[in-house]
Design an enzyme around this catalytic site. Structure first.
Site, short mmCIF file in Angstrom:
data_model
loop_
_atom_site.label_atom_id
_atom_site.label_comp_id
_atom_site.label_asym_id
_atom_site.label_seq_id
_atom_site.Cartn_x
_atom_site.Cartn_y
_atom_site.Cartn_z
N LEU A 120 3.98 1.38 -32.31
CA LEU A 120 4.55 2.37 -31.43
C LEU A 120 5.45 1.74 -30.73
O LEU A 120 5.38 0.84 -30.03
CB LEU A 120 3.25 3.01 -30.69
CG LEU A 120 3.33 4.27 -29.81
CD1 LEU A 120 1.95 4.58 -29.57
CD2 LEU A 120 4.04 3.62 -28.68
N THR A 144 8.06 3.08 -27.59
CA THR A 144 8.55 4.08 -26.83
C THR A 144 10.23 3.77 -26.22
O THR A 144 10.43 2.64 -26.43
CB THR A 144 7.85 4.42 -25.67
OG1 THR A 144 8.18 3.31 -24.65
CG2 THR A 144 6.28 4.57 -25.69
N ILE A 149 17.39 -0.90 -26.59
CA ILE A 149 16.45 -1.86 -27.02
C ILE A 149 15.28 -1.38 -27.84
O ILE A 149 14.91 -2.18 -28.81
CB ILE A 149 16.00 -2.71 -25.73
CG1 ILE A 149 17.12 -3.25 -24.93
CG2 ILE A 149 14.68 -3.55 -25.82
CD1 ILE A 149 16.92 -3.81 -23.56
N ASP A 165 10.44 8.92 -28.50
CA ASP A 165 11.51 8.99 -27.48
C ASP A 165 11.43 10.63 -26.77
O ASP A 165 10.87 11.53 -27.67
CB ASP A 165 12.62 8.84 -28.05
CG ASP A 165 13.73 8.54 -26.84
OD1 ASP A 165 13.98 7.14 -27.07
OD2 ASP A 165 14.24 9.30 -26.16
N VAL A 174 6.60 10.03 -21.66
CA VAL A 174 5.69 8.82 -21.30
C VAL A 174 5.27 9.06 -20.16
O VAL A 174 4.09 8.52 -19.72
CB VAL A 174 6.35 7.56 -21.62
CG1 VAL A 174 6.63 7.21 -23.03
CG2 VAL A 174 7.39 7.31 -20.72
N TYR A 193 13.78 1.03 -9.15
CA TYR A 193 13.95 0.37 -10.37
C TYR A 193 13.21 -1.34 -10.59
O TYR A 193 12.48 -1.45 -11.27
CB TYR A 193 15.31 0.19 -11.00
CG TYR A 193 15.50 -0.42 -12.33
CD1 TYR A 193 15.00 0.24 -13.51
CD2 TYR A 193 15.68 -1.83 -12.47
CE1 TYR A 193 15.40 -0.21 -14.80
CE2 TYR A 193 15.97 -2.30 -13.95
CZ TYR A 193 15.57 -1.47 -15.04
OH TYR A 193 15.80 -2.13 -16.46
N ALA A 194 13.77 -1.98 -9.46
CA ALA A 194 13.11 -3.18 -9.27
C ALA A 194 11.66 -3.11 -8.72
O ALA A 194 10.76 -3.91 -9.34
CB ALA A 194 13.89 -3.98 -8.18
N THR A 209 23.48 -1.86 -23.53
CA THR A 209 22.91 -0.65 -24.28
C THR A 209 23.64 0.40 -23.55
O THR A 209 24.53 0.36 -22.62
CB THR A 209 21.29 -0.85 -23.95
OG1 THR A 209 21.33 -0.34 -22.61
CG2 THR A 209 20.79 -2.03 -24.47
#
Ligand code: NAP
Length: 255
Positions: A13, A15, A21, A40, A69, A163-164, A198
């Site tokens: 699987l 995601t 990536i 997705d 998710v 994000y970090a 990306t």
């Protein structure tokens, strides 16, 4: 083409499989012989990935699923649909779905913090828990869970405190899962990409990307395939004694 089919007969699987990536990982796992559930939030991009997968082995079957998710009901429904489709649970689960909502700390909106944590940290939690529960219930006694973190979770980055934080959390989540799940034969590892070309990094101004490239010892941004190589290794028995690890794939950045 992979030299050997290291993942023959395995169900994986992935995601975030519709882009960047996650797409490269899906492609690489299919080359290694796995059947891939491409997951997705954007079903059209997941279906596009499906078209690019390898069907080299008898019995290899790939499917696209639309899932958010960050929503537990969506993740539970995904596991049920996969079990209905394949009559088994995935023994490889890779969480690559992720988002950014960049802003300096002094201006960051609470909503931007929450949304990034929901997708990037709660997402891997829900997937890890759901897949591990299914594997344990089925007595499969073998699995590889791989979560995509980021080097930014270790070193921080201007404009990315949400994000970090989410990516540092992914490492803690994965190490703890590794300790708890080893007795069930389930390995859990984190891959820490550096800066990879990306759609996510397409949003970064070229001037900034050039500066980053200049500071990478290997002299270039990474490619999605560089991450997929490491995920294929971690998914396979070639890494059978590795769990709880965080593997940096950065071209030497921040070493
Ligand atoms: P990407 O090209 O933007 O791919 C991310 C995919 O995740 C997209 O298809 C996206 O769909 C999907 N997604 C977003 N929210 C979702 C949700 N709630 N449920 C399911 N899918 C969702 O990004 P990428 O560069 O491949 O990044 C993949 C992973 O690597 C992320 O976890 C990222 O944080 C991590 N990473 C990337 C880099 C880098 O330099 N690129 C570096 C370190 C770590 P939409 O496009 O529709 O939003």
């Amino acid at each position: 083409m992979a030299a050997t089919f290291r993942l023959k007969s395995r169900l994986a699987l992935v995601t975030g499989g519709g882009s960047g990536i996650g797409r490269a990982i899906s492609q690489r796992l299919s080359l290694e012989g796995a059947s891939v559930a491409v997951v997705d939030v954007n079903i059209d991009s997941a279906k596009d990935t499906l078209q690019s997968l390898c069907h080299g082995l008898v019995g290899q079957a790939h499917t696209a699923f639309q899932v958010d998710v960050s929503q537990s009901q969506s993740v539970s429904a995904l596991i049920e649909q996969i079990q209905a489709q394949y009559s088994r649970s995935p023994c490889i689960a890779i969480s690559s779905a992720g988002i950014t909502r960049d802003e300096f700390l002094l201006h960051l909106a609470e909503e931007s913090f929450d949304s990034v944590l929901s997708v990037n940290l709660k997402g891997p939690f829900l997937i890890t828990q759901a897949v591990a529960r299914a594997l344990v219930a089925n007595g499969q006694n073998k699995g590889s869970i791989i979560n995509i973190g980021s080097i930014v979770g270790k070193v921080g980055n201007l404009g990315q405190c949400n994000y970090a934080a989410s990516k540092a959390g992914v490492e803690g989540l994965t190490r703890t899962a590794a300790k708890e799940l080893a007795r069930y034969g389930i390995r859990c590892n984190t891959v820490l990409p550096g800066f990879i070309s990306t759609p996510m990094t397409d949003k970064v101004p070229q001037k900034v990307l050039d500066k980053i490239s200049g500071s990478i010892p290997m002299g270039r941004l990474g490619k999605p395939e560089d991450i997929a190589d490491v995920c294929a290794f971690l998914a396979s028995d070639d890494s059978k004694y590795i769990t709880g690890a965080s593997i940096e794939v950065t071209g030497g950045l921040f070493m």
